[in-house]
Design an enzyme around this catalytic site. Structure first.
Site, PDB file in Angstrom:
ATOM      1  N   ASP A  91       0.502  -1.474  -0.254  1.00  0.00           N
ATOM      2  CA  ASP A  91       0.192   0.646   0.089  1.00  0.00           C
ATOM      3  C   ASP A  91       1.018   0.990  -0.273  1.00  0.00           C
ATOM      4  O   ASP A  91       2.587   1.013   0.290  1.00  0.00           O
ATOM      5  CB  ASP A  91      -1.270  -0.450   1.431  1.00  0.00           C
ATOM      6  CG  ASP A  91      -2.450   0.630   0.877  1.00  0.00           C
ATOM      7  OD1 ASP A  91      -2.159   1.655  -0.295  1.00  0.00           O
ATOM      8  OD2 ASP A  91      -3.763   0.860   2.003  1.00  0.00           O
ATOM      9  N   ASP A  92       0.343   2.483  -0.477  1.00  0.00           N
ATOM     10  CA  ASP A  92       1.392   3.681  -0.004  1.00  0.00           C
ATOM     11  C   ASP A  92       1.130   3.663   0.949  1.00  0.00           C
ATOM     12  O   ASP A  92       2.786   4.579   1.009  1.00  0.00           O
ATOM     13  CB  ASP A  92       0.520   4.413  -1.169  1.00  0.00           C
ATOM     14  CG  ASP A  92      -1.195   5.104  -0.646  1.00  0.00           C
ATOM     15  OD1 ASP A  92      -1.486   4.460   0.173  1.00  0.00           O
ATOM     16  OD2 ASP A  92      -1.668   6.173  -0.835  1.00  0.00           O
ATOM     17  N   ASP A 112      -1.864   4.841   8.171  1.00  0.00           N
ATOM     18  CA  ASP A 112      -2.451   6.254   8.469  1.00  0.00           C
ATOM     19  C   ASP A 112      -2.334   5.953   9.964  1.00  0.00           C
ATOM     20  O   ASP A 112      -1.825   4.998  11.314  1.00  0.00           O
ATOM     21  CB  ASP A 112      -3.089   6.846   8.173  1.00  0.00           C
ATOM     22  CG  ASP A 112      -3.406   8.283   8.929  1.00  0.00           C
ATOM     23  OD1 ASP A 112      -3.594   8.340   9.653  1.00  0.00           O
ATOM     24  OD2 ASP A 112      -3.007   9.509   8.259  1.00  0.00           O
TER      25      ASP A 112
END
Ligand SMILES: O=P(O)(O)OC[C@H]1O[C@H](OP(=O)(O)OP(=O)(O)O)[C@H](O)[C@@H]1O
Ligand SMILES: Nc1nc2[nH]cnc2c(=O)[nH]1
Ligand SMILES: [Mg+2]
Length: 161
Positions: free
Chosen positions: A95-96, A99
């Site tokens: 994934d980028d 968070d």
């Protein structure tokens, strides 16, 4: 929930490419991986870069929606699953960013044996990733290159009259 981000971090294509290549380098040797699972949409570009660097041709995607722009949904929604029902053994889940960790928490239940990697990491989600490239503070909002375009800015000193 709307995230209150005081700071912004703008990522260029070059910086994303460089950071993702560094992340890929640490996943060597490539032969240990059966394939990549990209977390669409944000993980698609990093997954493409990693698949190229590691010569991995088997790239699947799981499509998850956790945010509506900057508003976090109560629960992450799986819009489309991967085609196989495996436990993720031998797969890199890419994934980028992580968070709050909601997205990866859901995916870890789905793929308990996979290795989870992201390009960027914020403190609340770091316990969920096996590897990531760069730290950002929890109150920083990351802008990825696919969400931006170049535009003109005035000189710091203003214009000559
Ligand atoms: O750790 P979390 O708090 O869950 O946040 C991280 C997730 O949020 C973003 O995806 P988003 O749901 O916005 O969808 P997108 O990838 O399609 O942009 C990002 O790409 C991660 O997948
Ligand atoms: N673009 C972007 N999406 C996110 N989803 C959760 N956190 C972020 C962030 O900092 N930037
Ligand atoms: Mg995403």
């Amino acid at each position: 929930m709307t995230l209150h981000s005081n700071k912004e971090f703008f990522v260029s294509w070059e910086e994303l490419h460089r950071a993702t290549r560094e992340l890929a380098r640490r996943q060597l040797p490539a032969e240990q991986w059966r394939g990549i699972i990209a977390v669409s949409r944000g993980g698609l570009v990093p997954a493409a870069i990693i698949s190229r660097e590691l010569n991995i041709r088997l790239v699947d995607s799981i499509c998850v929606s956790s945010y509506d722009h900057t508003s976090q949904r109560e629960e992450a929604i799986v819009v489309k699953d991967v085609s196989s029902t495996e436990d993720g053994e031998g797969f890199l889940v890419v994934d980028d960013l992580v968070d709050t960790g909601n997205t990866l928490r859901l995916l870890k239940k789905r793929f308990p044996k996979a290795r989870f990697i992201t390009v960027y990491g914020k403190p609340a989600g770091l316990e969920l990733v096996d590897d990531y490239e760069a730290d950002l503070s929890q109150d920083t909002w990351i802008h990825f290159p696919w969400d931006m375009h170049l535009h003109y800015v005035d000189p710091l000193a203003g214009h000559e009259s």
